[in-house]
Design a protein around this motif. Structure first.
Motif, PDB file in Angstrom:
ATOM      1  N   UNK A 225      -2.763  12.048  16.699  1.00 33.94           N
ATOM      2  CA  UNK A 225      -4.036  12.612  15.890  1.00 33.94           C
ATOM      3  C   UNK A 225      -5.236  11.853  16.002  1.00 33.94           C
ATOM      4  N   UNK A 226      -5.081  10.564  15.898  1.00 32.51           N
ATOM      5  CA  UNK A 226      -6.226   9.669  16.197  1.00 32.51           C
ATOM      6  C   UNK A 226      -6.811   9.593  17.639  1.00 32.51           C
ATOM      7  N   UNK A 227      -5.844   9.691  18.492  1.00 35.21           N
ATOM      8  CA  UNK A 227      -6.264   9.853  19.925  1.00 35.21           C
ATOM      9  C   UNK A 227      -6.981  11.045  20.520  1.00 35.21           C
ATOM     10  N   UNK A 228      -6.489  12.084  19.730  1.00 39.14           N
ATOM     11  CA  UNK A 228      -7.095  13.501  19.878  1.00 39.14           C
ATOM     12  C   UNK A 228      -8.613  13.641  19.542  1.00 39.14           C
ATOM     13  N   UNK A 229      -8.883  12.557  18.771  1.00 42.25           N
ATOM     14  CA  UNK A 229     -10.225  12.934  18.190  1.00 42.25           C
ATOM     15  C   UNK A 229     -11.148  11.579  18.902  1.00 42.25           C
TER      16      UNK A 229
ATOM     17  N   UNK B 144       0.733  -1.285   0.089  1.00 38.98           N
ATOM     18  CA  UNK B 144       0.050   0.085  -0.060  1.00 38.98           C
ATOM     19  C   UNK B 144       0.734   1.224   0.128  1.00 38.98           C
ATOM     20  N   UNK B 145       2.002   1.157   0.034  1.00 36.08           N
ATOM     21  CA  UNK B 145       2.777   2.425   0.310  1.00 36.08           C
ATOM     22  C   UNK B 145       3.769   2.521  -1.081  1.00 36.08           C
ATOM     23  N   UNK B 146       4.589   3.577  -1.125  1.00 32.52           N
ATOM     24  CA  UNK B 146       5.417   3.752  -2.241  1.00 32.52           C
ATOM     25  C   UNK B 146       4.902   4.944  -3.059  1.00 32.52           C
ATOM     26  N   UNK B 147       4.576   5.996  -2.345  1.00 31.88           N
ATOM     27  CA  UNK B 147       4.378   7.121  -3.186  1.00 31.88           C
ATOM     28  C   UNK B 147       5.321   8.279  -2.553  1.00 31.88           C
ATOM     29  N   UNK B 148       6.266   8.088  -1.598  1.00 31.78           N
ATOM     30  CA  UNK B 148       7.332   8.857  -1.336  1.00 31.78           C
ATOM     31  C   UNK B 148       8.680   8.597  -1.762  1.00 31.78           C
ATOM     32  N   UNK B 149       9.197   9.625  -2.388  1.00 25.92           N
ATOM     33  CA  UNK B 149      10.698   9.224  -2.969  1.00 25.92           C
ATOM     34  C   UNK B 149      10.859   8.054  -3.968  1.00 25.92           C
ATOM     35  N   UNK B 150      10.317   6.926  -3.412  1.00 25.02           N
ATOM     36  CA  UNK B 150      10.374   5.773  -4.436  1.00 25.02           C
ATOM     37  C   UNK B 150       9.259   5.026  -4.750  1.00 25.02           C
ATOM     38  N   UNK B 151       8.975   4.494  -5.958  1.00 27.66           N
ATOM     39  CA  UNK B 151       7.654   4.075  -6.151  1.00 27.66           C
ATOM     40  C   UNK B 151       7.661   2.546  -5.781  1.00 27.66           C
ATOM     41  N   UNK B 152       6.176   2.294  -5.254  1.00 31.37           N
ATOM     42  CA  UNK B 152       5.952   0.995  -4.665  1.00 31.37           C
ATOM     43  C   UNK B 152       4.964   0.137  -5.772  1.00 31.37           C
ATOM     44  N   UNK B 153       4.951  -1.204  -6.002  1.00 31.48           N
ATOM     45  CA  UNK B 153       4.083  -1.837  -6.855  1.00 31.48           C
ATOM     46  C   UNK B 153       3.106  -2.667  -5.930  1.00 31.48           C
ATOM     47  N   UNK B 154       3.016  -2.875  -4.557  1.00 25.79           N
ATOM     48  CA  UNK B 154       2.163  -3.605  -3.988  1.00 25.79           C
ATOM     49  C   UNK B 154       1.005  -3.159  -3.317  1.00 25.79           C
ATOM     50  N   UNK B 155      -0.362  -3.628  -3.466  1.00 23.03           N
ATOM     51  CA  UNK B 155      -1.489  -3.284  -2.866  1.00 23.03           C
ATOM     52  C   UNK B 155      -1.493  -3.756  -1.498  1.00 23.03           C
ATOM     53  N   UNK B 156      -2.445  -3.340  -0.600  1.00 21.26           N
ATOM     54  CA  UNK B 156      -3.086  -3.781   0.501  1.00 21.26           C
ATOM     55  C   UNK B 156      -4.241  -3.849   0.470  1.00 21.26           C
ATOM     56  N   UNK B 157      -4.901  -5.171   0.243  1.00 23.44           N
ATOM     57  CA  UNK B 157      -6.349  -5.109  -0.129  1.00 23.44           C
ATOM     58  C   UNK B 157      -7.253  -5.260   1.181  1.00 23.44           C
ATOM     59  N   UNK B 158      -6.781  -5.309   2.230  1.00 22.96           N
ATOM     60  CA  UNK B 158      -7.700  -5.498   3.703  1.00 22.96           C
ATOM     61  C   UNK B 158      -7.942  -4.118   4.070  1.00 22.96           C
ATOM     62  N   UNK B 159      -9.261  -3.898   4.193  1.00 23.38           N
ATOM     63  CA  UNK B 159      -9.850  -2.818   4.619  1.00 23.38           C
ATOM     64  C   UNK B 159      -9.755  -2.570   6.107  1.00 23.38           C
ATOM     65  N   UNK B 160     -10.160  -1.377   6.832  1.00 23.36           N
ATOM     66  CA  UNK B 160      -9.948  -1.118   8.186  1.00 23.36           C
ATOM     67  C   UNK B 160     -11.224  -0.163   8.640  1.00 23.36           C
ATOM     68  N   UNK B 161     -11.243  -0.033   9.875  1.00 26.98           N
ATOM     69  CA  UNK B 161     -12.215   0.885  10.503  1.00 26.98           C
ATOM     70  C   UNK B 161     -11.499   2.542  10.331  1.00 26.98           C
ATOM     71  N   UNK B 162     -12.123   3.320  11.099  1.00 24.15           N
ATOM     72  CA  UNK B 162     -11.739   4.723  10.930  1.00 24.15           C
ATOM     73  C   UNK B 162     -10.188   4.812  11.340  1.00 24.15           C
ATOM     74  N   UNK B 163      -9.393   5.655  10.546  1.00 19.88           N
ATOM     75  CA  UNK B 163      -8.090   5.868  10.749  1.00 19.88           C
ATOM     76  C   UNK B 163      -7.707   7.402  10.099  1.00 19.88           C
ATOM     77  N   UNK B 164      -6.462   7.884  10.706  1.00 21.27           N
ATOM     78  CA  UNK B 164      -5.936   9.005  10.080  1.00 21.27           C
ATOM     79  C   UNK B 164      -5.300   8.751   8.966  1.00 21.27           C
TER      80      UNK B 164
END
Length: 325
Positions: A233-237, A120-140
């Motif tokens: 930030x998550x805990x502040x909400x 799910x990463x790879x958008x800072x400095x160097x490109x990534x090519x792997x997805x994270x198919x798992x959803x989650x609840x509320x998050x920052x």
């Protein structure tokens, strides 16, 4: 020591210890997680990558990570066929494995270099090519708080499992000397290196740099820079959810994992690092069960650490343990 973001004077850092937070089912949690991933695994796939680089071989490895999910890793290795020691590199927050041939330094020293994509990463400095198919609840926005209210759904359960499964996959490659597998990484990658060293018996040496997610209860209170601040930030909400968050973090806390690390370990930290606070790295270092352990301290550096200078020291340190082929 110069002034900066460091949270303790250096002499206090050498004495600092973190309180134990290990859940009673810690061992069962990780044993069941990795066994489930192994049962869901598909055969690994290794394919040659097109590249103008001709002095090393560059390949793409697709292996099964958490829940059997396909994970990408880039392999850069010497052209010789004899089995060679491997260095598994785990990436810092937001980074991806990049383009073929983008990271050549370990292979240039004769190692099989393996760079794991972070799902799910790879958008800072160097490109990534792997997805994270798992959803989650509320998050920052980011990855630090995805599924953080339950260790079963926490993003880093999946990412740590990917790292452990990469060790499985690399140990089976015919051109790797499975008795000489080292792990390294900075920031998030340092946490993954600690996890692999703690939870996988095939890892023979570890070189974590400025690891995140160590001494988590302290880290989320004192760290001034992202990505740990996503949790703040998550805990502040989500008021009143701190007990659940801290329980989840206890399963991925590098200071807890360190108690299980018995192999040679060479860590580093920087006293002006506001991303991975030095006291949290010291907490992990002090807990290491290794007889052969050392900590490099860069007094005037931030999260970049010692940079190329530190890599040169890593090469020297690893050659003393693995030998020079």
């Amino acid at each position: 020591m110069t002034s900066g973001v460091t949270d303790m004077p250096l002499e206090e850092l050498w004495r600092h210890r973190a309180p134990r937070t290990c859940p009673a089912d810690f061992e069962d949690f990780w044993n069941q997680t990795i066994e489930s991933a192994r049962q869901a695994a598909q055969p690994a796939d290794l394919r040659r990558e097109a590249s103008p680089v001709s002095t090393v071989l560059i390949e793409n490895l697709t292996f099964s990570g958490y829940a059997g999910d396909p994970i990408q890793a880039q392999i850069v290795r010497p052209t010789t066929s004899a089995p060679a020691p491997a260095v598994l590199q785990f990436l810092d927050y937001g980074e991806g494995a990049g383009l073929p041939g983008e990271r050549l330094h370990w292979a240039s020293c004769g190692y099989v270099s393996v760079i794991m994509d972070s799902r799910g990463q790879g958008t800072r400095l160097t490109a990534g090519h792997t997805a994270d198919p798992h959803g989650t609840g509320p998050s920052v926005p980011g990855f630090m708080t995805r599924g953080i209210l339950d260790p079963e759904t926490f993003y880093y359960r999946r990412l740590y499992t990917d790292a452990l499964r990469l060790v499985d996959a690399v140990a089976e490659l015919p051109f790797v000397d499975a008795s000489r597998i080292a792990v390294t990484g900075r920031g998030q990658g340092g946490s993954l290196a600690l996890a692999a060293a703690a939870l996988h018996r095939r890892v023979a040496a570890a070189m974590p740099c400025a690891p995140l997610l160590c001494d988590a209860g302290r880290s989320i209170v004192i760290t001034p820079q992202p990505p740990i601040t996503e949790i703040t930030r998550f805990l502040s909400v989500h008021h009143g959810r701190e007990p659940e968050v801290l329980r989840t973090l206890a399963y991925t806390d590098g200071a807890e994992l360190a108690y299980r690390v018995t192999i040679p370990t060479y860590m580093s930290t920087s006293l002006m690092d506001g991303v991975a606070m030095p006291s949290t790295a010291f907490a992990a270092f002090h807990n290491l069960a290794s007889q052969d352990k050392s900590l490099e301290v860069y007094e005037h550096n931030a999260h970049e650490g010692g940079g190329y200078r530190h890599w040169l020291r890593q090469v020297e340190w690893l050659r003393e343990r693995f030998g020079s082929d």
